[in-house]
Design an enzyme around this catalytic site. Sequence first.
Site, short mmCIF file in Angstrom:
data_model
loop_
_atom_site.label_atom_id
_atom_site.label_comp_id
_atom_site.label_asym_id
_atom_site.label_seq_id
_atom_site.Cartn_x
_atom_site.Cartn_y
_atom_site.Cartn_z
N HIS A 135 0.81 -1.24 0.00
CA HIS A 135 0.00 0.00 0.00
C HIS A 135 0.84 1.29 0.00
O HIS A 135 1.08 1.89 1.02
CB HIS A 135 -1.06 0.01 1.09
CG HIS A 135 -0.66 -0.37 2.48
ND1 HIS A 135 0.49 0.09 3.11
CD2 HIS A 135 -1.28 -1.17 3.39
CE1 HIS A 135 0.55 -0.41 4.33
NE2 HIS A 135 -0.51 -1.17 4.52
N ASP A 186 -7.40 -3.59 0.39
CA ASP A 186 -7.02 -3.56 1.80
C ASP A 186 -8.27 -3.42 2.67
O ASP A 186 -8.27 -2.72 3.69
CB ASP A 186 -6.04 -2.42 2.07
CG ASP A 186 -5.36 -2.53 3.45
OD1 ASP A 186 -5.47 -3.60 4.09
OD2 ASP A 186 -4.75 -1.53 3.88
N ASN A 228 1.20 4.66 2.44
CA ASN A 228 0.74 4.38 3.81
C ASN A 228 1.68 3.42 4.52
O ASN A 228 2.04 2.37 4.00
CB ASN A 228 -0.68 3.81 3.78
CG ASN A 228 -1.65 4.77 3.12
OD1 ASN A 228 -2.15 4.54 2.03
ND2 ASN A 228 -1.90 5.89 3.77
N GLY A 246 -7.30 0.32 7.33
CA GLY A 246 -7.80 -0.41 6.17
C GLY A 246 -8.86 0.42 5.46
O GLY A 246 -9.03 1.61 5.71
#
Length: 394
Positions: free
Chosen positions: A225, A283, A228, A318
């Site tokens: 990701h 995610d 992040n 998430g």
Amino acid sequence: MDTHSSIIIYNVTVYSENQTLKNGYIKLTNKKITEIGETHQYVRQPNDHVIELSPSYKVIPGAIDVHIHGVNNADAMDGTAEALKTMARTLPKEGTTSFLATTMTQSNEAVEKALRNAGAYIEEQTDAAAEVVGIHLEGPFISPKRAGAQPPTHIQDPNVALFQEWQKAAGGHIKLVTLAPEQPNGLALTSYLKETHVVASIGHSDSTYDQVGEAIEAGASHITHLYNGMRGLHHREPGVLGAAYLRDELFVELITDGIHCRPEMVKLAYDQITSERMILITDSLRAKWLKNGTYDLGGQPVHVNDTTATLADGTLAGSILKMNDAIKNTMSFTNCSLEDIVKMTAENPAKQLNLFDTKGSLKIGKDADIVVLNENLDVKMTFCRGTLSFQKED
């Protein structure tokens, strides 16, 4: 429908592996793609079940979500077959036909339970739903500085022996591991993953640009990701983000909900990384497809409203992003083509997971993992290995 019959999706735009057919058809027989061509080439057989649409409908390969924790009140960490079955049955609604059941940082016992469960499920799953093609171990081998929504109390240094135990518990089905290679023994675990054909992904990491280079030398080939849980970009220290931009050895995950990173940053990443290396992920949490409220993530309460999931302190936890919305958002944010989307949702993840011989594109002989989109790019139908797993009501 007769199990010996074939399904023909006719008079549609087919995004096949090597070309886009504007007036095309695709034939599915016994879980496989058996014909692709232009409509005038189709020869009807007695057992053919023809679904005739129009060229405004688009047929693309099903998405492979390599990073998804949960959906519809189910989570991979629940450690039950029912949870994975719920995920597998729900995901075709958003155009996902394969996924990696993704764990998170928890106690060793909780992680092992989830791994055993997922490994057993993979061995026994049926064709009527999205396929669990492996496990993504996210944590606990990450940086405490970049924990994000991973519970810090269970973070530990990378450990080859513990990973070996867990891979055995999972029946060999761990396919991707998110780790911080700068942590003690991080490079040793990265090398071991490479040797055993497991994707080593840099994530929740405070690595410098040079440390990412060392990790690539050791075998890292993936970024978890983007933006992040990582050291960001600085003009004197490019960090993990700079390496994701510049190092062609890396496939790069991105959550394109417009929240985990602003639309402009999605565009910046896309322009730099391109569809050759980018992989769209969700995610997502158990709260996806559910109403607003408070849900659990690894023993932590997560507050969900319309678009965002956060811990009590406001930390992003998430997403509730649906893959179909990731596709629409990415096209809107970057002005990319649907051909580019196919690369980022199907081809690239299939190649990274060494599945491209059977999945990731529309080609004769491959698994009939197929999504039909309407003119608004909504999911009309999803076929998982030739079985109609979802159909949108008109």
